[in-house]
Every structure is written in structure tokens, then in C-alpha cells.
Design a protein around this motif. Sequence first.
Motif, PDB file in Angstrom:
ATOM      1  N   ALA A 101     -68.436  -8.598  -5.477  1.00 19.52           N
ATOM      2  CA  ALA A 101     -69.092  -7.213  -5.394  1.00 19.52           C
ATOM      3  C   ALA A 101     -68.885  -6.722  -6.677  1.00 19.52           C
ATOM      4  O   ALA A 101     -69.814  -5.969  -7.310  1.00 19.52           O
ATOM      5  CB  ALA A 101     -68.583  -6.393  -4.336  1.00 19.52           C
ATOM      6  N   ALA A 102     -67.703  -6.667  -7.309  1.00 18.74           N
ATOM      7  CA  ALA A 102     -67.346  -5.988  -8.669  1.00 18.74           C
ATOM      8  C   ALA A 102     -68.364  -6.573  -9.631  1.00 18.74           C
ATOM      9  O   ALA A 102     -68.818  -6.031 -10.610  1.00 18.74           O
ATOM     10  CB  ALA A 102     -66.117  -6.039  -9.008  1.00 18.74           C
ATOM     11  N   LYS A 103     -68.609  -8.011  -9.690  1.00 17.12           N
ATOM     12  CA  LYS A 103     -69.370  -8.776 -10.494  1.00 17.12           C
ATOM     13  C   LYS A 103     -70.914  -8.452 -10.328  1.00 17.12           C
ATOM     14  O   LYS A 103     -71.534  -8.410 -11.427  1.00 17.12           O
ATOM     15  CB  LYS A 103     -69.160 -10.287 -10.419  1.00 17.12           C
ATOM     16  N   LYS A 104     -71.288  -8.164  -9.159  1.00 15.62           N
ATOM     17  CA  LYS A 104     -72.743  -7.788  -9.008  1.00 15.62           C
ATOM     18  C   LYS A 104     -72.980  -6.354  -9.447  1.00 15.62           C
ATOM     19  O   LYS A 104     -73.867  -6.115 -10.196  1.00 15.62           O
ATOM     20  CB  LYS A 104     -73.091  -7.794  -7.402  1.00 15.62           C
ATOM     21  N   ALA A 105     -71.834  -5.528  -9.446  1.00 19.23           N
ATOM     22  CA  ALA A 105     -72.003  -4.102  -9.614  1.00 19.23           C
ATOM     23  C   ALA A 105     -72.184  -4.184 -11.372  1.00 19.23           C
ATOM     24  O   ALA A 105     -72.874  -3.411 -11.994  1.00 19.23           O
ATOM     25  CB  ALA A 105     -70.674  -3.145  -9.157  1.00 19.23           C
ATOM     26  N   LEU A 106     -71.245  -4.935 -11.934  1.00 16.80           N
ATOM     27  CA  LEU A 106     -71.317  -5.060 -13.324  1.00 16.80           C
ATOM     28  C   LEU A 106     -72.762  -5.588 -13.909  1.00 16.80           C
ATOM     29  O   LEU A 106     -73.332  -4.899 -14.775  1.00 16.80           O
ATOM     30  CB  LEU A 106     -70.288  -6.012 -13.887  1.00 16.80           C
ATOM     31  N   ALA A 107     -73.368  -6.771 -13.293  1.00 15.44           N
ATOM     32  CA  ALA A 107     -74.557  -7.262 -13.590  1.00 15.44           C
ATOM     33  C   ALA A 107     -75.540  -5.935 -13.504  1.00 15.44           C
ATOM     34  O   ALA A 107     -76.469  -5.779 -14.420  1.00 15.44           O
ATOM     35  CB  ALA A 107     -74.804  -8.563 -12.703  1.00 15.44           C
ATOM     36  N   ASP A 108     -75.616  -5.399 -12.387  1.00 17.94           N
ATOM     37  CA  ASP A 108     -76.598  -4.355 -12.018  1.00 17.94           C
ATOM     38  C   ASP A 108     -76.226  -3.057 -13.145  1.00 17.94           C
ATOM     39  O   ASP A 108     -77.384  -2.502 -13.643  1.00 17.94           O
ATOM     40  CB  ASP A 108     -76.484  -3.634 -10.791  1.00 17.94           C
ATOM     41  N   GLY A 109     -75.360  -2.955 -13.273  1.00 17.65           N
ATOM     42  CA  GLY A 109     -74.917  -1.648 -14.186  1.00 17.65           C
ATOM     43  C   GLY A 109     -75.223  -1.993 -15.704  1.00 17.65           C
ATOM     44  O   GLY A 109     -75.971  -1.036 -16.526  1.00 17.65           O
ATOM     45  N   LYS A 110     -74.955  -3.328 -16.211  1.00 19.18           N
ATOM     46  CA  LYS A 110     -75.416  -3.539 -17.519  1.00 19.18           C
ATOM     47  C   LYS A 110     -76.949  -3.322 -17.571  1.00 19.18           C
ATOM     48  O   LYS A 110     -77.555  -3.380 -18.718  1.00 19.18           O
ATOM     49  CB  LYS A 110     -74.962  -4.963 -17.923  1.00 19.18           C
ATOM     50  N   ARG A 119     -80.226   8.569 -24.361  1.00 17.68           N
ATOM     51  CA  ARG A 119     -79.903   9.059 -25.565  1.00 17.68           C
ATOM     52  C   ARG A 119     -78.357   9.295 -25.958  1.00 17.68           C
ATOM     53  O   ARG A 119     -78.206   9.341 -27.094  1.00 17.68           O
ATOM     54  CB  ARG A 119     -80.005  10.946 -25.552  1.00 17.68           C
ATOM     55  N   ASN A 120     -77.699   8.962 -25.049  1.00 20.30           N
ATOM     56  CA  ASN A 120     -76.087   8.783 -25.272  1.00 20.30           C
ATOM     57  C   ASN A 120     -75.498   7.358 -25.089  1.00 20.30           C
ATOM     58  O   ASN A 120     -75.152   7.221 -23.839  1.00 20.30           O
ATOM     59  CB  ASN A 120     -75.262   9.704 -24.806  1.00 20.30           C
ATOM     60  N   TYR A 121     -75.797   6.529 -25.878  1.00 20.34           N
ATOM     61  CA  TYR A 121     -75.244   5.267 -25.682  1.00 20.34           C
ATOM     62  C   TYR A 121     -73.707   5.231 -25.368  1.00 20.34           C
ATOM     63  O   TYR A 121     -73.132   4.002 -24.820  1.00 20.34           O
ATOM     64  CB  TYR A 121     -75.422   4.460 -27.081  1.00 20.34           C
ATOM     65  N   LYS A 122     -72.967   5.970 -25.838  1.00 16.53           N
ATOM     66  CA  LYS A 122     -71.337   6.139 -25.701  1.00 16.53           C
ATOM     67  C   LYS A 122     -71.113   5.983 -24.010  1.00 16.53           C
ATOM     68  O   LYS A 122     -70.369   5.330 -23.422  1.00 16.53           O
ATOM     69  CB  LYS A 122     -70.860   6.963 -26.187  1.00 16.53           C
ATOM     70  N   LYS A 123     -71.818   6.902 -23.278  1.00 18.68           N
ATOM     71  CA  LYS A 123     -71.711   7.078 -22.010  1.00 18.68           C
ATOM     72  C   LYS A 123     -72.146   5.824 -20.934  1.00 18.68           C
ATOM     73  O   LYS A 123     -71.389   5.327 -20.346  1.00 18.68           O
ATOM     74  CB  LYS A 123     -72.607   7.985 -21.436  1.00 18.68           C
ATOM     75  N   TYR A 124     -73.267   5.098 -21.833  1.00 16.84           N
ATOM     76  CA  TYR A 124     -73.453   3.900 -21.219  1.00 16.84           C
ATOM     77  C   TYR A 124     -72.521   2.693 -21.328  1.00 16.84           C
ATOM     78  O   TYR A 124     -71.871   1.879 -20.386  1.00 16.84           O
ATOM     79  CB  TYR A 124     -74.903   3.264 -21.947  1.00 16.84           C
ATOM     80  N   GLN A 129     -67.995  -0.347 -19.354  1.00 20.96           N
ATOM     81  CA  GLN A 129     -66.477  -0.964 -19.403  1.00 20.96           C
ATOM     82  C   GLN A 129     -65.770  -0.603 -18.315  1.00 20.96           C
ATOM     83  O   GLN A 129     -64.687  -1.274 -17.708  1.00 20.96           O
ATOM     84  CB  GLN A 129     -65.847   0.004 -20.369  1.00 20.96           C
ATOM     85  N   LYS A 130     -65.733   0.399 -17.502  1.00 22.17           N
ATOM     86  CA  LYS A 130     -65.043   0.809 -16.206  1.00 22.17           C
ATOM     87  C   LYS A 130     -65.522  -0.296 -15.265  1.00 22.17           C
ATOM     88  O   LYS A 130     -64.559  -0.882 -14.479  1.00 22.17           O
ATOM     89  CB  LYS A 130     -65.506   2.191 -15.622  1.00 22.17           C
ATOM     90  N   LEU A 131     -66.845  -0.673 -15.150  1.00 24.29           N
ATOM     91  CA  LEU A 131     -67.228  -1.833 -14.307  1.00 24.29           C
ATOM     92  C   LEU A 131     -66.504  -3.200 -14.758  1.00 24.29           C
ATOM     93  O   LEU A 131     -66.164  -3.839 -13.992  1.00 24.29           O
ATOM     94  CB  LEU A 131     -68.760  -1.821 -14.209  1.00 24.29           C
ATOM     95  N   GLN A 132     -66.463  -3.258 -16.191  1.00 20.95           N
ATOM     96  CA  GLN A 132     -65.993  -4.603 -16.489  1.00 20.95           C
ATOM     97  C   GLN A 132     -64.407  -4.669 -16.280  1.00 20.95           C
ATOM     98  O   GLN A 132     -63.915  -5.677 -15.785  1.00 20.95           O
ATOM     99  CB  GLN A 132     -66.176  -4.839 -18.066  1.00 20.95           C
ATOM    100  N   ASP A 133     -63.800  -3.409 -16.375  1.00 19.86           N
ATOM    101  CA  ASP A 133     -62.264  -3.221 -16.131  1.00 19.86           C
ATOM    102  C   ASP A 133     -62.048  -3.597 -14.535  1.00 19.86           C
ATOM    103  O   ASP A 133     -61.078  -4.303 -14.196  1.00 19.86           O
ATOM    104  CB  ASP A 133     -61.584  -1.892 -16.378  1.00 19.86           C
TER     105      ASP A 133
END
Length: 152
Positions: A101-110, A119-124, A129-133
Amino acid sequence: MKTLALCLLLACGGVQAATIYKYVDAQGNVTYTNVPLRGSQPITLSPLSTYHGRKPANGADRSPASGGAPMVDADTQKQRDGGRKKILEQELSNEAKALDAAKKALADGKAVRLGDEARNYKKYQDRVQKLQDEVTDREKNVTALKKELGLP
């Protein structure tokens, strides 16, 4: 002379056990203190014993080789080990599902940037990074459980 008397008084005060007082106010609030308050009642506690001179009632043997831990028979230990293994296998199954589930959320999040992230790439980056962690934590849990179970 006063100094000597004061020193003796302070030294003897540390030897005596402190008296604990229980005070209940008008609203029913209970306060425990070492200072006597008007209307408080002293609490009398029996002294604690640290003497362990008797063997356990169940007759368990305490061997020095086991660090003083009680010994159990082989059947009981086998039963405990089986139960422990079943619990670890269930935890491994749950962690594997959570990892997927975490891998799927990471793929969807990326793949998607949210509205304010355009407009704010840092937020992305922070969100990804939270998903990767989360994926990394789940992978560590799976690895630890496999190691505990003796699996490759």
C-alpha cells in the motif's frame, strides 16, 4: 553548637520514612502530599519487603545458567515458540500488505502534483519524501520480521 544540632537534625530526618497525607477538598479532589494540610489524614503504609527467600509455588527450577529465569518443560516451550511464530508470521503478512500500500501511495504521489505544489516544488518534494520514508520504514519492518523468523 546550634550548627551541630542542625546537622544532626537534618541527618536524622533522612533516615526516617516520610509521612504521606491525603487531603480531599470540598469538590472531592484528592491531593497526596508530604506536607500536613488542615483536614488531611496521614496514610499508614506497610513497609516494602525485598526478601526473596522462598522458591516459587509452582516448583519451577531457577538455574544459574538461565540467568535465574524459571525453567519450563520442552513441550511448553515448543507450544510457546509455535504461538510466537504464528504471531510473527501474521505481523509479516500485515507489514507486507502495508508495504504494498505504501509503494502504491508513493507511485501515485509522485505522479501527481497537488494544487499548491505547482508553484511550490518544495511542498511536492516534502510530501513525496514522507511517502518514501513510509516505504523505507515498512521495508525495514519486513526485513526485521523475516530475520526474526529465519527467512531469506
